[in-house]
Design a protein around this motif. Structure first.
Motif, short mmCIF file in Angstrom:
data_model
loop_
_atom_site.label_atom_id
_atom_site.label_comp_id
_atom_site.label_asym_id
_atom_site.label_seq_id
_atom_site.Cartn_x
_atom_site.Cartn_y
_atom_site.Cartn_z
N GLU A 82 -14.84 18.21 -32.69
CA GLU A 82 -15.49 16.92 -32.87
C GLU A 82 -14.97 16.21 -34.11
OE1 GLU A 82 -19.81 17.27 -30.70
OE2 GLU A 82 -19.67 17.91 -32.79
N LYS A 83 -14.81 16.95 -35.20
CA LYS A 83 -14.27 16.36 -36.43
C LYS A 83 -12.85 15.87 -36.19
CE LYS A 83 -17.12 19.03 -39.56
NZ LYS A 83 -17.19 20.21 -40.40
N SER A 84 -12.07 16.67 -35.50
CA SER A 84 -10.69 16.29 -35.20
C SER A 84 -10.64 15.02 -34.36
CB SER A 84 -9.99 17.44 -34.47
OG SER A 84 -8.72 17.05 -34.03
N VAL A 85 -11.49 14.95 -33.35
CA VAL A 85 -11.53 13.77 -32.48
C VAL A 85 -11.98 12.54 -33.26
CG1 VAL A 85 -12.74 12.73 -30.51
CG2 VAL A 85 -11.80 15.02 -30.31
N SER A 86 -13.00 12.70 -34.12
CA SER A 86 -13.48 11.54 -34.87
C SER A 86 -12.43 11.05 -35.86
CB SER A 86 -14.80 11.85 -35.57
OG SER A 86 -14.62 12.81 -36.57
N ILE A 87 -11.67 11.96 -36.46
CA ILE A 87 -10.58 11.56 -37.36
C ILE A 87 -9.52 10.80 -36.58
CG2 ILE A 87 -8.65 12.45 -38.73
CD1 ILE A 87 -10.59 14.69 -39.67
N HIS A 94 -7.85 1.85 -36.79
CA HIS A 94 -7.17 1.08 -37.83
C HIS A 94 -5.82 0.54 -37.38
CE1 HIS A 94 -10.24 1.97 -40.71
NE2 HIS A 94 -10.10 3.26 -40.53
N SER A 95 -5.29 1.04 -36.30
CA SER A 95 -4.01 0.53 -35.80
C SER A 95 -4.27 -0.30 -34.55
CB SER A 95 -3.06 1.68 -35.48
OG SER A 95 -3.56 2.44 -34.41
N VAL A 96 -3.48 -1.35 -34.41
CA VAL A 96 -3.66 -2.23 -33.24
C VAL A 96 -2.73 -1.72 -32.15
CG1 VAL A 96 -3.42 -4.57 -32.37
CG2 VAL A 96 -4.23 -4.17 -34.69
N CYS A 97 -3.31 -1.47 -30.99
CA CYS A 97 -2.58 -0.93 -29.86
C CYS A 97 -2.55 -1.98 -28.75
CB CYS A 97 -3.27 0.34 -29.37
SG CYS A 97 -2.53 1.05 -27.91
N PRO A 98 -1.38 -2.26 -28.15
CA PRO A 98 -1.32 -3.25 -27.07
C PRO A 98 -2.26 -2.92 -25.92
CG PRO A 98 0.89 -2.62 -27.75
CD PRO A 98 -0.08 -1.72 -28.47
N VAL A 99 -2.43 -1.64 -25.61
CA VAL A 99 -3.33 -1.26 -24.52
C VAL A 99 -4.75 -1.64 -24.89
CG1 VAL A 99 -4.27 0.69 -23.24
CG2 VAL A 99 -1.83 0.62 -23.76
N GLU A 100 -5.14 -1.39 -26.15
CA GLU A 100 -6.48 -1.77 -26.60
C GLU A 100 -6.69 -3.27 -26.47
OE1 GLU A 100 -8.28 -0.67 -30.44
OE2 GLU A 100 -7.07 1.14 -30.27
N GLU A 101 -5.66 -4.04 -26.85
CA GLU A 101 -5.76 -5.48 -26.77
C GLU A 101 -5.98 -5.92 -25.32
OE1 GLU A 101 -2.27 -7.02 -28.59
OE2 GLU A 101 -2.94 -6.58 -30.62
N SER A 122 -16.27 8.83 -26.71
CA SER A 122 -16.30 9.64 -27.92
C SER A 122 -17.25 10.83 -27.79
CB SER A 122 -16.71 8.78 -29.12
OG SER A 122 -18.05 8.38 -28.97
N GLU A 123 -18.03 10.90 -26.72
CA GLU A 123 -18.90 12.06 -26.53
C GLU A 123 -18.04 13.30 -26.33
OE1 GLU A 123 -21.41 11.21 -23.23
OE2 GLU A 123 -22.41 9.56 -24.25
N HIS A 124 -18.49 14.41 -26.84
CA HIS A 124 -17.70 15.63 -26.79
C HIS A 124 -18.28 16.59 -25.77
CE1 HIS A 124 -15.37 19.04 -28.05
NE2 HIS A 124 -14.65 18.22 -28.78
N PRO A 125 -17.50 16.95 -24.74
CA PRO A 125 -18.02 17.79 -23.68
C PRO A 125 -18.37 19.21 -24.11
CG PRO A 125 -15.67 17.50 -23.42
CD PRO A 125 -16.11 16.59 -24.53
N PHE A 126 -17.79 19.70 -25.20
CA PHE A 126 -18.01 21.08 -25.60
C PHE A 126 -19.29 21.25 -26.39
CE2 PHE A 126 -13.43 20.74 -25.05
CZ PHE A 126 -13.29 21.69 -24.08
#
Length: 141
Positions: A82-87, A94-101, A122-126
């Motif tokens: 979970e910490k790894s995913v949230s990081i 913080h980065s702009v991604c064309p897919v996100e746009e 962002s929910e964690h299945p584990f």
């Protein structure tokens, strides 16, 4: 036969070595295809799948560990992932991604709230893992 991280690293090394030998023009398509496979092996998802498989085999299938030990290790791994995913999510934010746009503009056009989408992903299945213990295991330990 289970795949191990060291095996994956060895295979990647062999593939890299093989690619250096592909120099002829007619071999370039093969080299490109191999590089694609190598990219998949190096991806975060593939690494996560290897981690999960290794964790399953080393921890959950270990008959020497009690149910309580397994539960503790499962919760520890869930917290770590979970910490790894949230990081990773905060770095991506913080980065702009064309897919996100594209997703944002299409969701705005459809009236969808992008916050709802990211909250679901962002929910964690584990986090909700529960262990079934074999009563015989408690007797032998």
């Amino acid at each position: 036969m289970p795949i191990r991280k060291k095996d994956t690293a060895r295979v990647l090394g062999l593939l890299e070595e093989y690619c250096t030998k592909l120099r002829e023009p007619e071999e370039q398509q093969l080299k490109t295809a191999i590089l694609r496979v190598m990219g998949i092996f190096k991806s975060n998802l593939f690494e996560a799948l290897l981690d999960i498989q290794e964790f399953y085999e080393v921890t959950l299938l270990n008959t020497q560990k009690s149910c309580e030990q397994k539960l503790e290790e499962v919760n520890h791994m869930a917290d770590k992932w979970e910490k790894s995913v949230s990081i990773q999510n905060s770095e991506l934010a913080h980065s702009v991604c064309p897919v996100e746009e594209r997703e944002q503009s299409s969701s705005e056009a459809s009236g969808m709230d992008t916050g709802q989408i990211s909250a679901k992903t962002s929910e964690h299945p584990f986090r909700s893992i529960s262990l079934q213990c074999n009563p015989a295991q408690h007797i032998s330990n």
